[in-house]
Design a protein around this motif. Structure first.
Motif, mmCIF file in Angstrom:
data_model
loop_
_atom_site.group_PDB
_atom_site.id
_atom_site.type_symbol
_atom_site.label_atom_id
_atom_site.label_comp_id
_atom_site.label_asym_id
_atom_site.label_seq_id
_atom_site.Cartn_x
_atom_site.Cartn_y
_atom_site.Cartn_z
ATOM 1 N N VAL A 1 -9.398 6.223 2.766
ATOM 2 C CA VAL A 1 -8.135 6.796 3.213
ATOM 3 C C VAL A 1 -8.460 8.018 4.072
ATOM 4 O O VAL A 1 -9.135 8.941 3.616
ATOM 5 C CB VAL A 1 -7.249 7.217 2.022
ATOM 6 C CG1 VAL A 1 -5.959 7.862 2.522
ATOM 7 C CG2 VAL A 1 -6.941 6.017 1.132
ATOM 8 N N MET B 1 0.843 -1.188 0.000
ATOM 9 C CA MET B 1 0.000 0.000 0.000
ATOM 10 C C MET B 1 0.883 1.244 0.000
ATOM 11 O O MET B 1 1.901 1.293 0.690
ATOM 12 C CB MET B 1 -0.910 -0.008 1.233
ATOM 13 C CG MET B 1 -1.880 1.163 1.315
ATOM 14 S SD MET B 1 -3.122 1.087 -0.001
ATOM 15 C CE MET B 1 -3.898 2.672 0.209
ATOM 16 N N HIS C 1 -12.731 0.899 0.035
ATOM 17 C CA HIS C 1 -11.503 1.229 0.753
ATOM 18 C C HIS C 1 -11.481 2.737 0.978
ATOM 19 O O HIS C 1 -11.758 3.510 0.061
ATOM 20 C CB HIS C 1 -10.259 0.809 -0.028
ATOM 21 C CG HIS C 1 -9.028 0.763 0.827
ATOM 22 N ND1 HIS C 1 -8.438 -0.420 1.230
ATOM 23 C CD2 HIS C 1 -8.284 1.750 1.385
ATOM 24 C CE1 HIS C 1 -7.386 -0.153 1.977
ATOM 25 N NE2 HIS C 1 -7.267 1.170 2.086
ATOM 26 N N PRO D 1 -6.555 1.467 -4.265
ATOM 27 C CA PRO D 1 -6.331 0.594 -3.106
ATOM 28 C C PRO D 1 -7.201 -0.644 -3.200
ATOM 29 O O PRO D 1 -8.252 -0.636 -3.862
ATOM 30 C CB PRO D 1 -6.753 1.479 -1.918
ATOM 31 C CG PRO D 1 -6.625 2.885 -2.415
ATOM 32 C CD PRO D 1 -6.972 2.827 -3.870
ATOM 33 N N THR E 1 -7.194 3.050 5.437
ATOM 34 C CA THR E 1 -5.786 3.395 5.566
ATOM 35 C C THR E 1 -5.685 4.800 6.147
ATOM 36 O O THR E 1 -6.408 5.703 5.705
ATOM 37 C CB THR E 1 -5.089 3.355 4.197
ATOM 38 O OG1 THR E 1 -5.143 2.021 3.678
ATOM 39 C CG2 THR E 1 -3.635 3.791 4.301
#
Length: 224
Positions: free
Chosen positions: A45, A1, A43, A18, A25
């Motif tokens: 962030v 990642m 996903h 991702p 994340t």
């Protein structure tokens, strides 16, 4: 990642996202100006200088689907309280590839040199290296925003709307740059979303920025 928000954005511009694993994340915010949440397919962030452990603990404490947890109002409210920042709108994020060397649309643009132009003043509160061009009935602005990415916004006069000028402006922007060009548009602004998509911009996710600006300056809606 990838380890930085800039890495994640550059990969997304190439179509590399991702993993769709339902996870979140946490990466450091790229500057004091911007913290927030970027949501891709399955996903998320979170870019913040707060303790990643606090982020994960707060998300685990929510009684909601993990896929949508980072955009849940309860998490966002907790993040604002934790950081002392204000929220802007949740925007759709789109990216367009540069088109150098290809024939630009039939649109006469004149660069705006006046640093006091209202649209330039507004853009400089959010971006660096701002440049702007005027066309009959519209303004095109390009500058460096989140994590140094190149961002575009447009303004079309009320009396010339519904004539395709917005699409021409954001298409022209792709001819003025040599790197991916990003746009943030409120999802409810369907007209702008359609204009960007018709100009070849691809939707990549959703984003909410937490601004350090006073609420009166930060609560202004879509940046397009």
């Amino acid at each position: 990642m990838a380890e930085t928000l800039r890495d994640i954005l550059e990969a997304a511009a190439r179509g590399v996202f991702p993993p769709a694993d339902g996870r979140t994340t946490v990466v450091p915010q790229p500057s004091d100006r911007n913290a927030g949440v970027l949501s891709f397919t399955a996903h998320s962030v979170v870019f913040t200088d707060e303790d990643p452990g606090w982020v994960y603990d707060t998300l685990r404490g929510l009684d909601c689907d993990a896929l949508s947890a980072t955009m849940n109002p309860r998490f966002l409210a907790a993040l604002m309280d934790r950081t002392g920042r204000t929220a802007e709108t949740i925007d759709a994020v789109l990216v367009g590839s540069p088109l150098p060397g290809e024939p630009p649309p039939a649109l006469r643009l004149k660069e705006i040199e006046d640093a006091g132009h209202p649209r330039i003043v507004y853009a400089r509160r959010r971006r660096e290296d701002v440049r702007a061009w005027a066309a009959e009935g519209g303004v095109l602005v390009v500058g460096r925003g989140v994590a140094g990415r190149l961002e575009v916004s447009v303004e079309v006069a009320q009396d010339v709307r519904h004539r395709g000028l917005g699409r021409l402006l954001v298409t022209a922007a792709r001819h003025l740059v040599t790197e991916p060009l990003w746009a943030q548009v409120a999802p409810g602004n369907a007209r702008s979303v359609r204009a960007f998509q018709a100009a070849g911009y691809r939707p990549v996710g959703a984003e909410l920025l937490l601004s350090a600006m006073p609420r009166s300056a930060g609560c202004s809606g879509s940046r397009s």
